[in-house]
Design a protein around this motif. Structure first.
Motif, mmCIF file in Angstrom:
data_model
loop_
_atom_site.group_PDB
_atom_site.id
_atom_site.type_symbol
_atom_site.label_atom_id
_atom_site.label_comp_id
_atom_site.label_asym_id
_atom_site.label_seq_id
_atom_site.Cartn_x
_atom_site.Cartn_y
_atom_site.Cartn_z
ATOM 1 N N LYS A 6 9.151 41.018 -2.893
ATOM 2 C CA LYS A 6 9.210 39.966 -3.893
ATOM 3 C C LYS A 6 9.592 40.616 -5.226
ATOM 4 N N ASN A 7 10.531 40.024 -5.923
ATOM 5 C CA ASN A 7 11.096 40.554 -7.175
ATOM 6 C C ASN A 7 11.948 41.801 -6.961
ATOM 7 N N GLY A 8 12.191 42.169 -5.708
ATOM 8 C CA GLY A 8 13.026 43.332 -5.409
ATOM 9 C C GLY A 8 14.505 43.038 -5.613
ATOM 10 N N ARG A 9 15.333 44.109 -5.617
ATOM 11 C CA ARG A 9 16.767 43.992 -5.862
ATOM 12 C C ARG A 9 17.542 44.651 -4.729
ATOM 13 N N ALA A 10 18.716 44.119 -4.452
ATOM 14 C CA ALA A 10 19.542 44.695 -3.386
ATOM 15 C C ALA A 10 21.014 44.661 -3.775
ATOM 16 N N ALA A 11 21.744 45.660 -3.286
ATOM 17 C CA ALA A 11 23.205 45.683 -3.397
ATOM 18 C C ALA A 11 23.725 46.096 -2.026
ATOM 19 N N VAL A 12 24.568 45.254 -1.434
ATOM 20 C CA VAL A 12 24.980 45.449 -0.042
ATOM 21 C C VAL A 12 26.489 45.265 0.081
ATOM 22 N N ILE A 13 27.138 46.173 0.800
ATOM 23 C CA ILE A 13 28.573 46.058 1.068
ATOM 24 C C ILE A 13 28.769 45.267 2.361
ATOM 25 N N LEU A 14 29.626 44.237 2.306
ATOM 26 C CA LEU A 14 29.903 43.427 3.496
ATOM 27 C C LEU A 14 31.402 43.133 3.571
ATOM 28 N N PRO A 15 31.937 43.019 4.794
ATOM 29 C CA PRO A 15 33.366 42.738 4.950
ATOM 30 C C PRO A 15 33.696 41.280 4.630
ATOM 31 N N ASP A 16 34.984 40.992 4.434
ATOM 32 C CA ASP A 16 35.428 39.634 4.140
ATOM 33 C C ASP A 16 34.943 38.631 5.182
ATOM 34 N N GLY A 17 34.841 39.084 6.438
ATOM 35 C CA GLY A 17 34.422 38.183 7.515
ATOM 36 C C GLY A 17 33.084 37.521 7.253
ATOM 37 N N PHE A 18 32.180 38.220 6.560
ATOM 38 C CA PHE A 18 30.885 37.627 6.237
ATOM 39 C C PHE A 18 31.067 36.515 5.209
ATOM 40 N N LEU A 19 31.997 36.712 4.267
ATOM 41 C CA LEU A 19 32.194 35.725 3.204
ATOM 42 C C LEU A 19 32.807 34.437 3.739
ATOM 43 N N PHE A 20 33.903 34.567 4.520
ATOM 44 C CA PHE A 20 34.578 33.341 4.959
ATOM 45 C C PHE A 20 34.023 32.785 6.264
ATOM 46 N N GLY A 21 33.198 33.551 6.973
ATOM 47 C CA GLY A 21 32.689 33.102 8.272
ATOM 48 C C GLY A 21 31.815 31.866 8.173
ATOM 49 N N THR A 22 32.112 30.860 9.021
ATOM 50 C CA THR A 22 31.296 29.639 9.036
ATOM 51 C C THR A 22 30.803 29.322 10.443
ATOM 52 N N ASP A 23 30.699 30.360 11.292
ATOM 53 C CA ASP A 23 30.055 30.138 12.581
ATOM 54 C C ASP A 23 28.559 29.943 12.346
ATOM 55 N N ASN A 24 27.865 29.453 13.343
ATOM 56 C CA ASN A 24 26.462 29.045 13.165
ATOM 57 C C ASN A 24 25.570 30.135 12.609
ATOM 58 N N ALA A 25 25.675 31.362 13.169
ATOM 59 C CA ALA A 25 24.786 32.450 12.737
ATOM 60 C C ALA A 25 25.064 32.846 11.289
ATOM 61 N N LYS A 26 26.362 32.980 10.932
ATOM 62 C CA LYS A 26 26.702 33.377 9.551
ATOM 63 C C LYS A 26 26.242 32.328 8.548
ATOM 64 N N VAL A 27 26.434 31.048 8.892
ATOM 65 C CA VAL A 27 25.999 29.991 7.975
ATOM 66 C C VAL A 27 24.481 30.025 7.815
ATOM 67 N N ALA A 28 23.756 30.244 8.915
ATOM 68 C CA ALA A 28 22.292 30.302 8.849
ATOM 69 C C ALA A 28 21.827 31.465 7.983
ATOM 70 N N ILE A 29 22.488 32.618 8.117
ATOM 71 C CA ILE A 29 22.129 33.797 7.317
ATOM 72 C C ILE A 29 22.409 33.523 5.840
ATOM 73 N N LYS A 30 23.561 32.913 5.559
ATOM 74 C CA LYS A 30 23.910 32.631 4.160
ATOM 75 C C LYS A 30 23.014 31.543 3.558
ATOM 76 N N LYS A 31 22.638 30.560 4.359
ATOM 77 C CA LYS A 31 21.698 29.539 3.867
ATOM 78 C C LYS A 31 20.378 30.187 3.470
ATOM 79 N N LYS A 32 19.897 31.118 4.312
ATOM 80 C CA LYS A 32 18.648 31.827 4.006
ATOM 81 C C LYS A 32 18.810 32.651 2.732
ATOM 82 N N LEU A 33 19.966 33.308 2.605
ATOM 83 C CA LEU A 33 20.234 34.132 1.430
ATOM 84 C C LEU A 33 20.209 33.290 0.150
ATOM 85 N N PHE A 34 20.895 32.154 0.164
ATOM 86 C CA PHE A 34 20.975 31.322 -1.035
ATOM 87 C C PHE A 34 19.679 30.569 -1.329
#
Length: 492
Positions: free
Chosen positions: A314-342
């Motif tokens: 809690k209150n922690g910080r992160a910096a993570v390198i991810l490929p373009d596929g994570f950004l544009f991906g809208t398959d079920n798992a990627k969307v679920a991960i991004k929903k959790k992130l946001f």
């Protein structure tokens, strides 16, 4: 010794040995000898500080007792040396007894040698290499500092040494991420796929000037945590940490994905996470069982994102390198991960990096996601870092440097939306706007990117990701249309 030609001298000797096949084996061969040399220097310090210190390495296998050539003619060489290394040294180090009570600074010897190999077949040439390595005076502060720079170059060579390049993130990138994270005394930084330890050394370098008191030093010494799946980069990382003055490197040899993420408690969480998760690969199907069903992706980078989210304080910080596929991906798992992130984290910044940052290992375009656990995201800034003037591509001879991040660093503390030739270079999006895009966050990308010819494996992966994303978009739109029309297509 002359630090500048250290690697060249070893390379020239190894080229004459029939057992060494290519740069990757040459570096791996050098690595286990460097580890034993560095570890022996550390043991000298530990013995000086503690009269009761006892080495975990059998006496006849300690570097000081077999490797040093005092020029008396008694040093092992030829077949005698080869027989000792293959049939005494390696078997002894691989079977060192270790238990839960064994201190980390001792148990790392066994872990380091579990899967290590001696490739050299000529005992005379092996003696010559050992003698070059033993010339290093690791009791001399200036020389150990200079050698730290040489070691960085050895790790850098991994980028062009076959598949070993996956273990190395360019120093400019790790340094930039550590600077933006702004380490503080008392914080602990983790990397769950730490490779050769690049992120951890950048963290230490950024934190070091803030050490003032003895208490600060103790916190600094205990400020890193790493896990590495593969033995060779694990060995390189341990040596790297020892060279950087970390006597008890909490670096573990294991797979971060083989643990149920729901079992993590606050004790398993960290103040800061800096990572470049492996991507483009896939784990065995049973690995997915360690993740909630909606987050169980077949892509390793996705799985690591889940691990990161469950292990950030809690209150922690992160910096993570991810490929373009994570950004544009809208398959079920990627969307679920991004929903959790946001929804559970504050993804405040995405830095779009230019292509070829990781050349020649991979041409896949990557991004840096900066987020913290201070609450849900309300808005996210995207910033496109363009290729420096005069550069068409980064390469081994013209690599990315920290100075190339200067425009992003200038923008960081004085953010504004920027448009260049009608295309967004920097823009802020609300979380509602991002949700409307079904969490496709491929924003502020490169409009004039030239078509790049990728290796077949990367091309296939890129097309597979794009196909999965398009299929997910089509399914979503069809579902919306049929819902509006009141049609149940499952009945047809």
């Amino acid at each position: 010794m002359s630090i500048s030609n250290f690697v060249k001298r070893i390379r020239d000797i190894m080229r004459n040995d029939a057992g060494i096949n290519g740069d990757a084996q040459r570096i791996e061969q050098m690595a286990w000898m460097l580890f034993l040399k560095v570890y022996d220097a550390k043991e000298n310090d530990w013995e000086f500080d503690d009269e009761t210190y006892k080495s975990i390495i059998p006496e006849n296998c300690r570097w000081r007792n077999w490797a040093i050539d005092d020029r008396s003619g008694n040093a092992m060489t030829g077949d005698t040396l080869l027989d000792f290394v293959n049939n005494t040294l390696f078997p002894s180090l691989k079977k060192i007894e270790v238990n839960k009570e064994t201190p980390i600074k001792k148990s790392i010897v066994r872990t380091t040698f579990e899967d290590a190999n001696n490739y050299m077949k000529d005992g005379v040439l092996l003696r010559q290499v050992i003698n070059v390595i033993d010339e290093l005076d690791l009791s001399d502060y200036d020389e150990i500092h200079a050698f730290g720079e040489i070691y960085e170059n050895i790790l850098k060579e991994l980028q062009s040494a076959g598949s070993s390049g996956e273990f190395y993130t360019p120093r400019a990138v790790t340094d930039f991420m550590a600077k933006m994270i702004n380490p503080q005394i008392g914080e602990k930084c983790a990397d769950f796929a730490c490779g050769t330890g690049g992120f951890l050394t950048s963290w230490l370098k950024e934190l070091s000037p803030k050490v003032v008191t003895t208490a600060d030093q103790e916190k600094y010494d205990n400020s890193i945590y790493g896990i590495e799946k593969k033995q060779f980069p694990y060995m390189l990382c341990i040596t790297n940490m020892l060279l950087h003055g970390i006597d008890v490197p909490t670096i573990y040899h294991g797979n971060s994905l083989l643990h149920d993420v729901l079992d993590y408690t606050e004790d398993d969480q960290f103040d800061v996470i800096l990572m470049n998760p492996p991507y483009g690969g896939s784990e065995k199907n049973d690995v997915k069982n360690h993740f909630p069903s909606d987050l169980a992706s077949s892509e390793t980078a996705d799985l690591f994102m889940s691990v990161i989210m469950y292990r950030l304080k809690k209150n922690g910080r992160a910096a993570v390198i991810l490929p373009d596929g994570f950004l544009f991906g809208t398959d079920n798992a990627k969307v679920a991960i991004k929903k959790k992130l946001f929804s559970e984290f504050n993804l405040h910044t995405v830095i779009r990096m230019p292509h070829s940052v990781f050349a020649p290992y991979t041409s896949i375009t990557t991004n840096i996601l900066f987020f913290d656990r201070t609450g849900p995201t309300t808005e996210t800034w995207f910033y496109r870092l363009d290729m420096p003037e005069g550069y068409k591509n980064f390469s081994k001879t013209k690599p990315m440097e920290l100075k190339h991040f200067a425009p992003a660093m200038d923008w960081w503390n004085n953010r504004e939306e920027i448009t260049v030739e009608g295309f967004d270079k920097s823009k802020k999006y609300t979380v509602e706007e991002i949700a409307e895009k079904n969490y496709n966050i491929d924003l502020c990308s490169y409009p004039h990117e030239e078509e790049e010819i990728l290796p077949p494996k990367e091309l296939i992966q890129q097309y597979q990701e794009k196909r999965a994303s398009l299929n997910a978009d089509i399914d979503r739109i069809l579902a919306q249309i049929t819902d509006i029309l009141g049609i149940d297509i499952t009945e047809e």
